[in-house]
Design an enzyme around this catalytic site. Structure first.
Site, PDB file in Angstrom:
ATOM      1  CG  ASP A 107       0.211   8.092 -32.211  1.00 32.56           C
ATOM      2  OD1 ASP A 107       0.986   7.367 -32.863  1.00 32.56           O
ATOM      3  OD2 ASP A 107      -0.958   7.774 -31.916  1.00 32.56           O
ATOM      4  NE  ARG A 108       3.073  15.967 -35.482  1.00 36.14           N
ATOM      5  CZ  ARG A 108       4.098  16.628 -35.994  1.00 36.14           C
ATOM      6  NH1 ARG A 108       4.627  17.620 -35.326  1.00 36.14           N
ATOM      7  NH2 ARG A 108       4.583  16.321 -37.170  1.00 36.14           N
TER       8      ARG A 108
END
Ligand code: URA
Length: 265
Positions: A107-108
């Site tokens: 994920d970011r």
């Protein structure tokens, strides 16, 4: 062993010498030799195992595959390219190949170990749940979690998908020093100040669903405040790499990873 023949223009482009059209323009002016003879035709077939290609008298090293370990920072997206945002591939300045991609997705806001390569077969094996390659993470989690949380992880958790999660491992760490990672420690201190109490969890997964770890803890009453991947199979994040740093995998590391996918460690 069958030798793979490739076009000279592709050989040069794949070796980091520019786009195919850039390559064609320096081929045209006679800068490239194959086994000592000037070759201007980009369509000429090259055997990377025995032909010697040089530009301006300097040998061109060909690498069919590149393998990098990246210490992914938060805030960067795990994609090969993006029109607007910086991607993990943009962080690899020394890349030669243009066909690099990240192996799996973080994920970011997730940090940690990300393998970057153009070896599709190895990537597929590392990610296939059938191969049981364990990806380990440290999660810093707020909220009240059940006593028997490790059993829940082992049993599989209903996170709202058709199937419960595959059996996974969970170990609660007693102290942040056990992580031996200054970046995790820094985040822990920040979060402990905000939340008072934060659980330090070492999680091992053999599959990779969308936001899987976050959803697993959420299903049990917790919230992941910080997440970092620390290993993938036998490959551990190099402690010498600072956040955003990367390095090539050694030949030995590539071998170990490949062997792991054959035996299914
Ligand atoms: N699980 C998540 O929730 N996020 C990640 O980035 C990786 C695993």
């Amino acid at each position: 062993m069958v030798s793979l023949m490739i076009r000279l223009d592709k050989y040069l482009a794949d070796s980091g010498y520019g786009t195919r059209s850039e390559v064609r323009s320096f081929l045209r002016i006679g800068e490239v030799t194959v086994n000592g003879e000037v070759v201007k035709d980009g369509a000429r077939k090259i055997d990377p195992k025995c032909d010697i290609v040089a530009r301006g008298g300097k040998a061109v090293e060909f690498s069919e595959f590149e393998y990098y370990m990246l210490h992914k920072p938060a805030g960067i997206i795990t994609a090969s390219r993006d029109k607007k945002e910086k991607t993990v591939i943009d962080l690899i300045d020394s890349k030669k190949r243009r066909d690099l991609f990240p192996v799996g997705r973080l994920d970011r806001d997730t940090e940690g170990l990300l393998l970057i390569t153009n070896d599709g077969e190895l990537s597929h094996r590392l990610l296939s749940p059938k191969k049981h390659i364990e990806k380990r993470y440290i999660a810093l989690v707020s909220g009240v979690l059940p006593e028997n949380i490790a059993e829940e992880f082992e049993k599989g958790i209903d996170i709202g998908d058709e199937k419960t999660t595959k059996p996974s491992t969970l170990r609660r760490l007693d102290s942040i020093e056990e992580t031996d990672d200054p970046y995790i420690e820094e985040n822990y201190e920040r979060l402990a100040e905000t939340f008072g109490s934060i659980s330090i969890m070492d999680v091992g997964l053999t599959e990779g669903r969308y936001h899987e770890i976050k959803r697993m803890f959420e299903a049990l009453g917790g919230k992941v405040e910080y997440l970092k991947r620390i290993s993938m199979g036998a490959l551990k994040l190099d402690k010498e790499l600072s956040l955003g740093g990367y390095r090539k995998l050694t030949e030995e590391e590539v071998e170990i990873l490949k062997r792991g996918t054959e035996e299914g460690i």
